[in-house]
Design a protein around this motif. Structure first.
Motif, short mmCIF file in Angstrom:
data_model
loop_
_atom_site.label_atom_id
_atom_site.label_comp_id
_atom_site.label_asym_id
_atom_site.label_seq_id
_atom_site.Cartn_x
_atom_site.Cartn_y
_atom_site.Cartn_z
N GLY A 1 0.80 -1.22 0.00
CA GLY A 1 0.00 0.00 0.00
C GLY A 1 0.83 1.27 0.00
N GLN B 1 -5.88 -1.73 -5.47
CA GLN B 1 -6.60 -2.80 -4.78
C GLN B 1 -6.57 -4.10 -5.59
N ASP C 1 -5.03 -7.53 -4.26
CA ASP C 1 -5.84 -8.77 -4.28
C ASP C 1 -5.12 -9.87 -5.04
#
Length: 68
Positions: free
Chosen positions: A26, A60, A64
């Motif tokens: 992130g 994201q 994932d």
């Protein structure tokens, strides 16, 4: 470990692998720039290439994919 497996599967360069690991945590482009001591443009280019190679369109989706 998972980032290394993804990097091998998608044939990322060693530097792209480093950037992938940070993106998967992130981290932002400015953070990656400072951490790897590269320009913002270089960090953004690596990220763009990683997204294209992995076929993802967002941070994201990248996270994932790495977590699968």
């Amino acid at each position: 470990r998972r980032c290394a497996a993804v990097a091998e599967l998608y044939q990322l360069s060693p530097r792209e692998t480093e950037v992938l690991a940070l993106l998967a945590q992130g981290r932002s482009i400015p953070y990656i720039r400072d951490e790897l001591i590269i320009s913002r443009e270089t960090a953004a280019t690596h990220a763009k290439h990683i997204y294209a190679k992995l076929g993802v369109h967002s941070r994201q989706e990248l996270i994932d994919l790495v977590r699968q």
